[in-house]
Design a protein around this motif. Structure first.
Motif, mmCIF file in Angstrom:
data_model
loop_
_atom_site.group_PDB
_atom_site.id
_atom_site.type_symbol
_atom_site.label_atom_id
_atom_site.label_comp_id
_atom_site.label_asym_id
_atom_site.label_seq_id
_atom_site.Cartn_x
_atom_site.Cartn_y
_atom_site.Cartn_z
ATOM 1 N N GLY A 3 -70.991 10.787 56.286
ATOM 2 C CA GLY A 3 -69.756 10.905 56.209
ATOM 3 C C GLY A 3 -69.242 11.307 55.085
ATOM 4 O O GLY A 3 -69.706 11.648 53.859
ATOM 5 N N SER A 4 -68.494 11.551 55.183
ATOM 6 C CA SER A 4 -67.311 12.466 54.236
ATOM 7 C C SER A 4 -65.969 11.601 53.515
ATOM 8 O O SER A 4 -66.034 10.221 53.794
ATOM 9 N N GLY A 35 -65.578 14.688 48.755
ATOM 10 C CA GLY A 35 -67.110 13.857 48.963
ATOM 11 C C GLY A 35 -67.723 13.688 49.860
ATOM 12 O O GLY A 35 -67.280 14.014 51.030
ATOM 13 N N SER A 36 -68.761 13.414 49.606
ATOM 14 C CA SER A 36 -69.548 12.719 50.817
ATOM 15 C C SER A 36 -70.845 12.024 50.725
ATOM 16 O O SER A 36 -71.557 12.089 49.289
ATOM 17 N N ALA A 37 -71.330 11.727 51.346
ATOM 18 C CA ALA A 37 -72.658 10.680 51.333
ATOM 19 C C ALA A 37 -73.274 10.578 52.609
ATOM 20 O O ALA A 37 -72.903 9.925 54.031
ATOM 21 N N MET A 38 -74.369 10.889 52.616
ATOM 22 C CA MET A 38 -75.389 11.285 53.954
ATOM 23 C C MET A 38 -76.295 10.228 53.965
ATOM 24 O O MET A 38 -77.266 10.068 54.810
ATOM 25 N N ASN A 39 -75.587 9.247 52.795
ATOM 26 C CA ASN A 39 -77.023 8.236 53.246
ATOM 27 C C ASN A 39 -76.368 6.766 53.268
ATOM 28 O O ASN A 39 -76.772 6.050 54.226
ATOM 29 N N SER A 76 -69.542 11.289 60.239
ATOM 30 C CA SER A 76 -69.885 11.847 60.983
ATOM 31 C C SER A 76 -71.629 12.231 59.678
ATOM 32 O O SER A 76 -72.024 12.020 58.924
ATOM 33 N N ASP A 77 -72.276 12.245 61.275
ATOM 34 C CA ASP A 77 -73.220 12.783 60.723
ATOM 35 C C ASP A 77 -73.839 14.140 60.612
ATOM 36 O O ASP A 77 -74.827 15.063 60.169
ATOM 37 N N GLU A 78 -72.304 15.101 60.844
ATOM 38 C CA GLU A 78 -72.419 16.742 60.282
ATOM 39 C C GLU A 78 -71.930 16.622 58.676
ATOM 40 O O GLU A 78 -71.074 15.639 58.277
#
Length: 145
Positions: A3-4, A35-39, A76-78
């Motif tokens: 997510g962000s 920010g975002s953190a997709m992990n 969010s996966d987006e």
């Protein structure tokens, strides 16, 4: 979780924030960092609340000098970071070149004269996003969705 996030930061006085490669002159006020953190969203946000850490990102250097008041976690996966940053940019004063190295916006840090929470919740509601507010590293670790 992916997510962000928004970080709501207070800078009590005018300061020069020196990072590895730049110096930013920031005026006193409230700031919102996108920010975002997709992990691992929770781990990234918990790290921002830590006072002792290796300084890596621009935001780390700012948080050394300012107070992190709260964070909005937006699962969010987006990849929403750029979209959220554009929305915050319509309402806040951008700090050119701060963060945003991996997206097509000119910054991920915005100054507000007053507390920005009403603006942030309006953005999230208008986009139909879910979020939670946390105020400490412990809040992040205890968080339940």
């Amino acid at each position: 979780m992916r997510g962000s996030y928004f970080l709501v930061i207070r800078l009590d006085g005018d300061k020069e924030i020196r990072t590895k490669g730049r110096t930013f002159r920031l005026r006193a006020g409230h700031y919102v960092y996108v920010g975002s953190a997709m992990n691992s969203l929770e781990k990234r946000v918990a790290r921002h609340f830590k006072r002792e850490k290796r300084l890596h990102w621009h935001i780390d250097f700012l948080l050394k000098e300012a107070e992190l008041l709260r964070a909005y976690l937006i699962p969010s996966d987006e990849r929403l970071e750029e979209r959220l940053s554009l929305e915050v940019a319509r309402r806040g004063e951008p700090v050119p070149g701060f963060g945003a190295g991996d997206v097509r916006v000119k910054t991920n840090l915005y100054r507000f004269e007053e507390e920005p929470d009403e603006t942030l919740t309006e953005i999230l509601e208008n986009l139909g996003l879910n979020w939670k507010i946390v105020k400490s590293e412990a809040d992040v670790k205890d968080m339940r969705w």
